[in-house]
Design an enzyme around this catalytic site. Structure first.
Site, PDB file in Angstrom:
ATOM      1  N   SER A  34      24.581 -81.255 -29.712  1.00  0.00           N
ATOM      2  CA  SER A  34      23.952 -82.576 -29.715  1.00  0.00           C
ATOM      3  C   SER A  34      24.662 -83.643 -28.898  1.00  0.00           C
ATOM      4  O   SER A  34      24.106 -84.721 -28.702  1.00  0.00           O
ATOM      5  CB  SER A  34      23.777 -83.069 -31.154  1.00  0.00           C
ATOM      6  OG  SER A  34      22.728 -82.385 -31.782  1.00  0.00           O
ATOM      7  N   LYS A  59      25.839 -94.063 -32.043  1.00  0.00           N
ATOM      8  CA  LYS A  59      24.759 -93.201 -32.516  1.00  0.00           C
ATOM      9  C   LYS A  59      24.436 -93.527 -33.970  1.00  0.00           C
ATOM     10  O   LYS A  59      25.332 -93.802 -34.768  1.00  0.00           O
ATOM     11  CB  LYS A  59      25.173 -91.736 -32.371  1.00  0.00           C
ATOM     12  CG  LYS A  59      24.081 -90.738 -32.768  1.00  0.00           C
ATOM     13  CD  LYS A  59      24.548 -89.308 -32.568  1.00  0.00           C
ATOM     14  CE  LYS A  59      23.481 -88.312 -32.999  1.00  0.00           C
ATOM     15  NZ  LYS A  59      23.910 -86.904 -32.800  1.00  0.00           N
ATOM     16  N   SER A 101      20.831 -84.250 -30.273  1.00  0.00           N
ATOM     17  CA  SER A 101      20.315 -85.375 -31.024  1.00  0.00           C
ATOM     18  C   SER A 101      20.894 -86.727 -30.594  1.00  0.00           C
ATOM     19  O   SER A 101      20.435 -87.775 -31.060  1.00  0.00           O
ATOM     20  CB  SER A 101      20.602 -85.183 -32.514  1.00  0.00           C
ATOM     21  OG  SER A 101      21.997 -85.110 -32.775  1.00  0.00           O
TER      22      SER A 101
END
Length: 464
Positions: free
Chosen positions: A179, A81, A155
Protein backbone atom coordinates in the site's frame (compact mmCIF):
# COMPACT_ATOMS: atom_id res chain seq x y z
CA UNK A 1 12.83 30.27 -6.47
CA UNK A 2 9.18 31.24 -7.03
CA UNK A 3 7.07 29.99 -4.12
CA UNK A 4 4.70 28.03 -6.39
CA UNK A 5 7.69 26.50 -8.14
CA UNK A 6 9.03 25.43 -4.75
CA UNK A 7 6.03 23.13 -4.40
CA UNK A 8 7.54 20.91 -7.11
CA UNK A 9 11.00 20.88 -5.54
CA UNK A 10 10.14 18.35 -2.83
CA UNK A 11 10.19 18.47 0.95
CA UNK A 12 13.95 18.29 1.37
CA UNK A 13 14.51 21.25 -0.94
CA UNK A 14 11.67 23.11 0.77
CA UNK A 15 13.34 22.58 4.14
CA UNK A 16 16.61 23.95 2.71
CA UNK A 17 14.84 27.02 1.31
CA UNK A 18 13.28 27.69 4.71
CA UNK A 19 16.66 27.32 6.43
CA UNK A 20 18.43 29.74 4.10
CA UNK A 21 15.61 32.27 4.25
CA UNK A 22 14.71 32.22 0.57
CA UNK A 23 11.15 31.29 1.56
CA UNK A 24 9.11 31.37 4.74
CA UNK A 25 7.05 28.58 6.28
CA UNK A 26 3.96 30.80 6.14
CA UNK A 27 4.43 31.53 2.42
CA UNK A 28 5.00 27.84 1.66
CA UNK A 29 1.95 26.72 3.61
CA UNK A 30 -0.24 29.32 1.89
CA UNK A 31 1.03 28.08 -1.48
CA UNK A 32 0.11 24.50 -0.54
CA UNK A 33 -3.38 25.56 0.54
CA UNK A 34 -3.88 27.49 -2.71
CA UNK A 35 -2.83 24.47 -4.71
CA UNK A 36 -5.23 22.24 -2.81
CA UNK A 37 -8.03 24.67 -3.64
CA UNK A 38 -7.00 24.64 -7.30
CA UNK A 39 -6.53 20.92 -7.98
CA UNK A 40 -8.09 18.82 -5.24
CA UNK A 41 -11.70 19.29 -6.38
CA UNK A 42 -10.57 17.26 -9.40
CA UNK A 43 -8.13 14.85 -7.73
CA UNK A 44 -10.00 14.17 -4.46
CA UNK A 45 -6.71 13.41 -2.68
CA UNK A 46 -7.68 14.93 0.69
CA UNK A 47 -10.50 14.04 3.04
CA UNK A 48 -9.75 16.92 5.41
CA UNK A 49 -7.55 20.02 5.10
CA UNK A 50 -6.48 21.76 8.31
CA UNK A 51 -6.22 25.27 6.90
CA UNK A 52 -6.29 27.43 10.03
CA UNK A 53 -4.31 24.94 12.12
CA UNK A 54 -1.70 24.64 9.36
CA UNK A 55 -1.31 28.42 9.19
CA UNK A 56 -0.77 28.58 12.95
CA UNK A 57 1.73 25.70 12.81
CA UNK A 58 3.62 27.40 9.98
CA UNK A 59 3.90 30.64 11.95
CA UNK A 60 5.18 28.72 14.98
CA UNK A 61 7.68 26.84 12.80
CA UNK A 62 8.97 30.09 11.33
CA UNK A 63 9.64 31.41 14.81
CA UNK A 64 11.71 28.30 15.52
CA UNK A 65 13.63 28.75 12.25
CA UNK A 66 14.29 32.40 13.04
CA UNK A 67 15.61 31.33 16.44
CA UNK A 68 18.18 29.09 14.74
CA UNK A 69 16.53 25.71 15.30
CA UNK A 70 17.03 23.03 12.63
CA UNK A 71 15.19 19.74 12.03
CA UNK A 72 14.77 17.76 8.79
CA UNK A 73 11.24 19.06 8.10
CA UNK A 74 10.94 22.23 10.17
CA UNK A 75 8.22 24.36 8.57
CA UNK A 76 7.55 21.87 5.75
CA UNK A 77 3.93 20.89 4.93
CA UNK A 78 3.28 17.15 5.31
CA UNK A 79 0.17 15.16 4.37
CA UNK A 80 -1.06 12.36 6.64
CA UNK A 81 -2.74 9.21 5.39
CA UNK A 82 -6.17 8.80 6.97
CA UNK A 83 -5.08 5.85 9.10
CA UNK A 84 -3.11 7.88 11.66
CA UNK A 85 -4.71 9.88 14.45
CA UNK A 86 -4.59 13.67 14.18
CA UNK A 87 -5.85 15.47 17.27
CA UNK A 88 -9.28 17.00 16.75
CA UNK A 89 -10.12 14.93 13.66
CA UNK A 90 -11.55 11.45 13.29
CA UNK A 91 -9.52 8.73 11.59
CA UNK A 92 -11.76 7.43 8.83
CA UNK A 93 -9.73 4.83 6.93
CA UNK A 94 -11.88 5.52 3.90
CA UNK A 95 -15.30 5.22 5.47
CA UNK A 96 -17.79 6.91 7.74
CA UNK A 97 -16.22 7.81 11.10
CA UNK A 98 -16.52 4.91 13.51
CA UNK A 99 -15.06 6.74 16.51
CA UNK A 100 -15.09 10.32 17.84
CA UNK A 101 -12.29 12.71 16.88
CA UNK A 102 -8.93 11.79 18.33
CA UNK A 103 -8.07 13.52 21.60
CA UNK A 104 -4.37 13.48 20.81
CA UNK A 105 -2.02 12.89 17.90
CA UNK A 106 -0.81 9.38 17.27
CA UNK A 107 2.92 8.76 17.83
CA UNK A 108 3.96 9.36 14.21
CA UNK A 109 2.02 12.62 13.92
CA UNK A 110 3.31 13.71 17.32
CA UNK A 111 6.91 13.21 16.13
CA UNK A 112 6.20 15.27 13.04
CA UNK A 113 4.73 18.12 15.08
CA UNK A 114 7.64 18.00 17.52
CA UNK A 115 10.00 18.36 14.56
CA UNK A 116 8.06 21.40 13.37
CA UNK A 117 6.45 19.86 10.29
CA UNK A 118 3.16 21.48 9.25
CA UNK A 119 0.39 18.87 9.23
CA UNK A 120 -1.72 19.89 6.23
CA UNK A 121 -4.51 17.30 6.09
CA UNK A 122 -5.72 13.70 6.01
CA UNK A 123 -5.42 11.95 2.62
CA UNK A 124 -7.88 9.52 1.07
CA UNK A 125 -7.77 5.73 1.40
CA UNK A 126 -10.05 2.89 0.29
CA UNK A 127 -12.38 1.38 2.86
CA UNK A 128 -10.28 0.10 5.81
CA UNK A 129 -7.18 0.47 3.56
CA UNK A 130 -7.97 -2.81 1.82
CA UNK A 131 -7.48 -2.19 -1.88
CA UNK A 132 -4.82 -1.18 -4.43
CA UNK A 133 -7.18 1.52 -5.72
CA UNK A 134 -8.51 4.51 -3.78
CA UNK A 135 -12.25 4.59 -4.31
CA UNK A 136 -15.05 4.44 -1.74
CA UNK A 137 -18.81 4.45 -1.79
CA UNK A 138 -18.74 7.21 0.82
CA UNK A 139 -16.30 9.64 -0.81
CA UNK A 140 -15.88 8.67 -4.45
CA UNK A 141 -12.68 8.12 -6.41
CA UNK A 142 -9.25 9.65 -6.01
CA UNK A 143 -7.65 10.18 -9.40
CA UNK A 144 -4.16 9.79 -10.80
CA UNK A 145 -2.63 13.19 -11.68
CA UNK A 146 -0.96 11.70 -14.75
CA UNK A 147 -4.23 10.39 -16.22
CA UNK A 148 -7.45 11.37 -14.47
CA UNK A 149 -9.33 8.30 -15.64
CA UNK A 150 -6.84 5.97 -13.89
CA UNK A 151 -6.38 5.15 -10.23
CA UNK A 152 -3.45 6.48 -8.19
CA UNK A 153 -3.31 3.04 -6.57
CA UNK A 154 -3.94 2.29 -2.93
CA UNK A 155 -4.25 2.16 -0.20
CA UNK A 156 -2.02 5.25 0.22
CA UNK A 157 -3.50 6.65 -2.99
CA UNK A 158 -4.39 10.07 -1.64
CA UNK A 159 -0.85 10.60 -0.34
CA UNK A 160 0.75 9.56 -3.64
CA UNK A 161 -1.65 11.68 -5.72
CA UNK A 162 -1.00 14.75 -3.54
CA UNK A 163 2.75 14.42 -4.10
CA UNK A 164 2.53 13.71 -7.83
CA UNK A 165 0.26 16.75 -8.32
CA UNK A 166 2.75 19.10 -6.65
CA UNK A 167 0.63 19.76 -3.58
CA UNK A 168 3.05 18.46 -0.95
CA UNK A 169 6.56 17.09 -1.24
CA UNK A 170 6.13 14.30 1.29
CA UNK A 171 3.39 12.27 2.97
CA UNK A 172 2.88 9.31 5.25
CA UNK A 173 1.62 5.99 4.02
CA UNK A 174 1.20 2.47 5.32
CA UNK A 175 1.91 -0.86 3.64
CA UNK A 176 0.22 -4.16 4.52
CA UNK A 177 0.44 -5.76 1.07
CA UNK A 178 1.96 -3.06 -1.11
CA UNK A 179 0.00 0.00 0.00
CA UNK A 180 3.00 2.36 -0.10
CA UNK A 181 4.70 0.76 -3.10
CA UNK A 182 1.59 0.29 -5.27
CA UNK A 183 0.57 3.99 -5.32
CA UNK A 184 4.20 5.12 -5.51
CA UNK A 185 4.59 3.11 -8.69
CA UNK A 186 1.22 4.26 -10.01
CA UNK A 187 2.01 7.95 -9.47
CA UNK A 188 5.74 8.10 -10.23
CA UNK A 189 6.91 9.03 -6.75
CA UNK A 190 9.40 7.39 -4.40
CA UNK A 191 8.11 5.29 -1.52
CA UNK A 192 9.51 2.96 1.09
CA UNK A 193 7.99 0.04 2.90
CA UNK A 194 9.98 0.02 6.13
CA UNK A 195 11.26 -2.92 8.16
CA UNK A 196 8.78 -4.36 10.59
CA UNK A 197 9.31 -2.76 13.99
CA UNK A 198 11.24 0.26 12.74
CA UNK A 199 8.38 2.74 13.30
CA UNK A 200 6.16 2.58 16.37
CA UNK A 201 2.72 3.86 15.39
CA UNK A 202 1.14 2.94 18.70
CA UNK A 203 -1.21 0.41 17.10
CA UNK A 204 0.75 -2.79 17.59
CA UNK A 205 1.14 -5.18 14.65
CA UNK A 206 -1.69 -4.39 12.24
CA UNK A 207 -2.84 -7.35 10.17
CA UNK A 208 -0.69 -9.61 12.36
CA UNK A 209 2.62 -8.08 11.40
CA UNK A 210 1.94 -7.39 7.73
CA UNK A 211 1.39 -3.62 7.92
CA UNK A 212 3.99 -0.94 8.60
CA UNK A 213 4.19 2.85 8.29
CA UNK A 214 6.32 4.22 5.46
CA UNK A 215 7.18 7.51 3.73
CA UNK A 216 6.34 8.71 0.23
CA UNK A 217 8.19 11.61 -1.38
CA UNK A 218 8.70 13.39 -4.67
CA UNK A 219 12.37 12.49 -4.46
CA UNK A 220 14.36 9.95 -2.47
CA UNK A 221 15.65 12.66 -0.13
CA UNK A 222 12.10 13.70 0.76
CA UNK A 223 11.13 10.24 1.94
CA UNK A 224 14.42 9.86 3.80
CA UNK A 225 13.95 13.16 5.65
CA UNK A 226 10.47 12.07 6.72
CA UNK A 227 11.86 8.72 7.84
CA UNK A 228 14.47 10.47 9.99
CA UNK A 229 11.62 12.16 11.86
CA UNK A 230 9.03 9.40 12.16
CA UNK A 231 11.43 6.58 13.02
CA UNK A 232 11.92 8.27 16.41
CA UNK A 233 15.05 9.02 18.37
CA UNK A 234 17.61 11.75 17.67
CA UNK A 235 18.63 12.32 14.06
CA UNK A 236 22.31 11.64 13.42
CA UNK A 237 23.35 14.11 10.68
CA UNK A 238 26.18 11.84 9.63
CA UNK A 239 24.38 8.51 9.79
CA UNK A 240 20.69 9.30 9.36
CA UNK A 241 18.45 8.20 6.54
CA UNK A 242 18.74 11.52 4.73
CA UNK A 243 22.54 11.28 4.85
CA UNK A 244 22.36 7.81 3.32
CA UNK A 245 20.76 9.23 0.16
CA UNK A 246 23.94 11.15 -0.69
CA UNK A 247 26.30 8.34 0.31
CA UNK A 248 27.99 6.12 -2.27
CA UNK A 249 26.51 2.63 -1.85
CA UNK A 250 29.64 1.01 -3.27
CA UNK A 251 29.38 -1.92 -5.68
CA UNK A 252 26.41 -4.09 -4.72
CA UNK A 253 25.39 -7.60 -5.70
CA UNK A 254 21.87 -7.34 -7.18
CA UNK A 255 19.63 -10.31 -7.92
CA UNK A 256 17.09 -9.84 -10.73
CA UNK A 257 14.05 -12.01 -10.14
CA UNK A 258 10.75 -12.63 -11.96
CA UNK A 259 9.60 -15.08 -9.26
CA UNK A 260 6.34 -14.80 -7.34
CA UNK A 261 4.83 -17.30 -4.88
CA UNK A 262 1.89 -17.84 -7.25
CA UNK A 263 3.79 -20.33 -9.44
CA UNK A 264 5.15 -19.55 -12.89
CA UNK A 265 6.09 -15.92 -13.51
CA UNK A 266 3.01 -13.83 -14.27
CA UNK A 267 2.37 -12.19 -17.61
CA UNK A 268 3.94 -8.73 -17.53
CA UNK A 269 3.17 -6.00 -20.02
CA UNK A 270 6.05 -5.50 -22.42
CA UNK A 271 6.78 -1.91 -21.35
CA UNK A 272 6.91 -2.89 -17.69
CA UNK A 273 9.08 -5.91 -18.33
CA UNK A 274 11.47 -3.82 -20.42
CA UNK A 275 11.61 -1.19 -17.66
CA UNK A 276 12.90 -3.83 -15.24
CA UNK A 277 15.54 -4.95 -17.72
CA UNK A 278 16.53 -1.35 -18.40
CA UNK A 279 16.85 -0.74 -14.67
CA UNK A 280 19.14 -3.75 -14.38
CA UNK A 281 21.33 -2.35 -17.18
CA UNK A 282 21.41 1.07 -15.52
CA UNK A 283 22.48 -0.49 -12.22
CA UNK A 284 25.26 -2.34 -14.03
CA UNK A 285 26.39 0.95 -15.56
CA UNK A 286 26.56 2.39 -12.03
CA UNK A 287 29.03 -0.33 -11.07
CA UNK A 288 26.76 -2.97 -9.56
CA UNK A 289 26.82 -6.67 -10.37
CA UNK A 290 23.36 -7.79 -11.52
CA UNK A 291 22.49 -11.38 -12.30
CA UNK A 292 19.29 -13.46 -12.48
CA UNK A 293 18.51 -15.24 -9.21
CA UNK A 294 15.27 -16.18 -7.48
CA UNK A 295 14.68 -16.16 -3.73
CA UNK A 296 14.31 -19.77 -2.52
CA UNK A 297 10.78 -19.40 -1.14
CA UNK A 298 8.54 -21.30 -3.54
CA UNK A 299 4.79 -20.89 -2.91
CA UNK A 300 5.14 -20.65 0.89
CA UNK A 301 4.49 -16.90 1.33
CA UNK A 302 1.04 -16.94 -0.30
CA UNK A 303 -0.91 -18.92 2.32
CA UNK A 304 0.93 -17.09 5.10
CA UNK A 305 -0.10 -13.75 3.64
CA UNK A 306 -3.73 -14.73 3.04
CA UNK A 307 -4.23 -16.09 6.55
CA UNK A 308 -2.76 -13.02 8.21
CA UNK A 309 -4.48 -10.55 5.86
CA UNK A 310 -7.95 -12.10 6.11
CA UNK A 311 -7.78 -12.64 9.85
CA UNK A 312 -6.31 -9.15 10.26
CA UNK A 313 -9.28 -7.59 8.49
CA UNK A 314 -11.67 -9.62 10.63
CA UNK A 315 -9.97 -8.52 13.83
CA UNK A 316 -9.98 -4.89 12.69
CA UNK A 317 -13.69 -4.97 11.89
CA UNK A 318 -14.53 -6.79 15.12
CA UNK A 319 -13.47 -3.72 17.07
CA UNK A 320 -15.73 -1.30 15.20
CA UNK A 321 -18.97 -0.01 16.75
CA UNK A 322 -20.76 0.17 13.39
CA UNK A 323 -19.60 -2.60 11.02
CA UNK A 324 -22.85 -2.13 9.12
CA UNK A 325 -21.40 1.14 7.77
CA UNK A 326 -18.61 -0.70 5.97
CA UNK A 327 -18.75 -1.47 2.27
CA UNK A 328 -20.21 -4.89 1.36
CA UNK A 329 -16.83 -6.18 0.11
CA UNK A 330 -15.21 -5.23 3.40
CA UNK A 331 -17.85 -7.03 5.44
CA UNK A 332 -17.51 -10.17 3.30
CA UNK A 333 -13.72 -10.24 3.69
CA UNK A 334 -14.14 -9.80 7.45
CA UNK A 335 -16.61 -12.68 7.61
CA UNK A 336 -14.20 -14.90 5.68
CA UNK A 337 -11.32 -13.91 7.93
CA UNK A 338 -13.42 -14.61 10.99
CA UNK A 339 -13.55 -18.30 10.03
CA UNK A 340 -9.76 -18.64 10.43
CA UNK A 341 -9.05 -20.30 13.81
CA UNK A 342 -6.38 -19.06 16.19
CA UNK A 343 -4.34 -22.22 15.66
CA UNK A 344 -4.16 -21.63 11.89
CA UNK A 345 -3.08 -18.04 12.45
CA UNK A 346 -0.44 -19.21 14.94
CA UNK A 347 0.93 -21.72 12.42
CA UNK A 348 1.14 -19.04 9.75
CA UNK A 349 3.05 -16.73 12.06
CA UNK A 350 5.39 -19.52 13.17
CA UNK A 351 6.08 -20.57 9.58
CA UNK A 352 7.64 -17.18 8.87
CA UNK A 353 10.83 -18.31 10.63
CA UNK A 354 11.44 -20.86 7.89
CA UNK A 355 11.23 -18.14 5.24
CA UNK A 356 13.77 -16.01 7.10
CA UNK A 357 16.16 -18.96 7.27
CA UNK A 358 15.94 -19.42 3.51
CA UNK A 359 16.39 -15.71 2.84
CA UNK A 360 19.37 -15.50 5.18
CA UNK A 361 21.37 -17.64 2.77
CA UNK A 362 20.07 -15.68 -0.21
CA UNK A 363 21.08 -12.34 1.27
CA UNK A 364 24.46 -13.84 2.04
CA UNK A 365 24.99 -14.00 -1.73
CA UNK A 366 23.17 -10.79 -2.69
CA UNK A 367 22.77 -7.33 -1.20
CA UNK A 368 19.60 -6.28 -3.01
CA UNK A 369 16.79 -7.94 -4.95
CA UNK A 370 15.32 -6.21 -8.03
CA UNK A 371 11.73 -7.08 -8.97
CA UNK A 372 8.89 -5.56 -11.00
CA UNK A 373 6.20 -3.37 -9.48
CA UNK A 374 2.83 -3.42 -11.24
CA UNK A 375 2.63 -6.07 -13.97
CA UNK A 376 -0.08 -4.18 -15.86
CA UNK A 377 -1.18 -0.61 -16.45
CA UNK A 378 -2.87 0.98 -13.45
CA UNK A 379 -6.63 0.21 -13.58
CA UNK A 380 -9.11 2.79 -14.72
CA UNK A 381 -11.24 4.53 -12.14
CA UNK A 382 -14.38 2.48 -11.55
CA UNK A 383 -12.88 -0.77 -12.88
CA UNK A 384 -14.00 -2.66 -9.76
CA UNK A 385 -17.05 -0.58 -8.88
CA UNK A 386 -19.87 -2.97 -8.04
CA UNK A 387 -17.65 -6.06 -8.28
CA UNK A 388 -17.97 -8.75 -5.67
CA UNK A 389 -15.31 -9.71 -3.19
CA UNK A 390 -13.96 -12.71 -5.09
CA UNK A 391 -13.84 -11.00 -8.47
CA UNK A 392 -12.17 -7.92 -6.99
CA UNK A 393 -9.53 -9.95 -5.15
CA UNK A 394 -8.84 -12.06 -8.23
CA UNK A 395 -8.69 -9.05 -10.54
CA UNK A 396 -6.36 -6.91 -8.50
CA UNK A 397 -4.06 -9.84 -7.71
CA UNK A 398 -3.09 -10.12 -11.38
CA UNK A 399 -1.50 -6.69 -11.31
CA UNK A 400 0.28 -6.79 -7.96
CA UNK A 401 1.71 -10.29 -7.33
CA UNK A 402 5.19 -8.93 -6.57
CA UNK A 403 4.24 -6.99 -3.44
CA UNK A 404 2.80 -9.13 -0.56
CA UNK A 405 5.74 -11.51 0.01
CA UNK A 406 7.83 -8.75 1.57
CA UNK A 407 5.06 -7.92 4.05
CA UNK A 408 5.11 -11.53 5.23
CA UNK A 409 8.86 -11.29 5.84
CA UNK A 410 8.80 -7.71 7.12
CA UNK A 411 11.69 -6.59 4.90
CA UNK A 412 12.28 -3.03 3.67
CA UNK A 413 11.46 -2.26 0.04
CA UNK A 414 12.07 0.86 -2.03
CA UNK A 415 9.54 1.72 -4.74
CA UNK A 416 11.64 3.37 -7.45
CA UNK A 417 10.17 5.31 -10.42
CA UNK A 418 11.97 4.30 -13.62
CA UNK A 419 9.87 5.48 -16.57
CA UNK A 420 6.52 6.04 -18.26
CA UNK A 421 4.45 3.94 -20.65
CA UNK A 422 3.01 5.07 -23.99
CA UNK A 423 -0.11 6.38 -22.24
CA UNK A 424 1.99 8.66 -20.04
CA UNK A 425 1.48 6.59 -16.89
CA UNK A 426 4.45 5.97 -14.58
CA UNK A 427 6.31 2.66 -14.30
CA UNK A 428 8.16 1.61 -11.15
CA UNK A 429 10.27 -1.25 -9.84
CA UNK A 430 11.08 -2.60 -6.38
CA UNK A 431 14.43 -2.83 -4.60
CA UNK A 432 14.26 -5.27 -1.68
CA UNK A 433 16.79 -5.68 1.09
CA UNK A 434 17.12 -7.74 4.28
CA UNK A 435 15.72 -6.46 7.56
CA UNK A 436 16.99 -3.01 8.58
CA UNK A 437 18.60 -2.34 5.18
CA UNK A 438 16.82 1.01 4.73
CA UNK A 439 20.08 2.96 4.45
CA UNK A 440 21.42 0.62 1.79
CA UNK A 441 18.23 0.96 -0.26
CA UNK A 442 18.15 4.74 0.15
CA UNK A 443 21.78 5.02 -0.90
CA UNK A 444 21.22 2.88 -3.99
CA UNK A 445 17.99 4.73 -4.84
CA UNK A 446 19.69 8.10 -4.42
CA UNK A 447 22.52 7.04 -6.70
CA UNK A 448 20.02 5.83 -9.30
CA UNK A 449 18.02 9.08 -9.07
CA UNK A 450 21.11 11.23 -9.62
CA UNK A 451 21.86 9.29 -12.80
CA UNK A 452 18.24 8.97 -13.96
CA UNK A 453 16.13 11.72 -12.37
CA UNK A 454 12.35 11.57 -12.61
CA UNK A 455 10.99 14.42 -10.47
CA UNK A 456 11.38 17.22 -13.03
CA UNK A 457 8.68 15.65 -15.18
CA UNK A 458 5.20 16.86 -14.23
CA UNK A 459 1.63 15.87 -15.00
CA UNK A 460 -0.50 17.75 -17.50
CA UNK A 461 -0.36 21.57 -17.21
CA UNK A 462 -3.96 21.56 -15.94
CA UNK A 463 -2.30 20.92 -12.56
CA UNK A 464 -0.26 24.09 -12.70
Amino acid sequence: MDIDELLWAGADAQAAALRDGSASAVELTEAVLRRIDAVDPTLNAFRTVYGDAARAAAAAAQRRIDAGERTPLLGVPVAIKDDLDVAGDFTGKGGRPQFPPAERDGPVVARLRAAGAVVIGHTRTPDRCLWPFTETLAYGATRNPWQLDHTPGGSSGGSAAAIAAGIVGVATGSDGGGSVRIPSGACGVFGMKTSRGLIDDGAGQDWHGLSVIGPLGRRVADAAALLDVIAGGPVDPAGGYRAAVDADPGPLRVALSWWTPLGKPPRIEAARRQAVLDTADRLRALGHHVEPADPPLGPRPSPQFLVRYLRGVADDVAGLPHPEWLEPRTRRIARLGGTIPDRVLARARAAEAGLHKRMSAFFGDFDVLLQPGWTTRQPRVGRYHGSGTTSTLAGVSLGIPYFPTWNVLGYPVAALPVGWDDAGLPIGVQLIGPADAERRLLSLSGQYERAHPWADRRPDPVYG
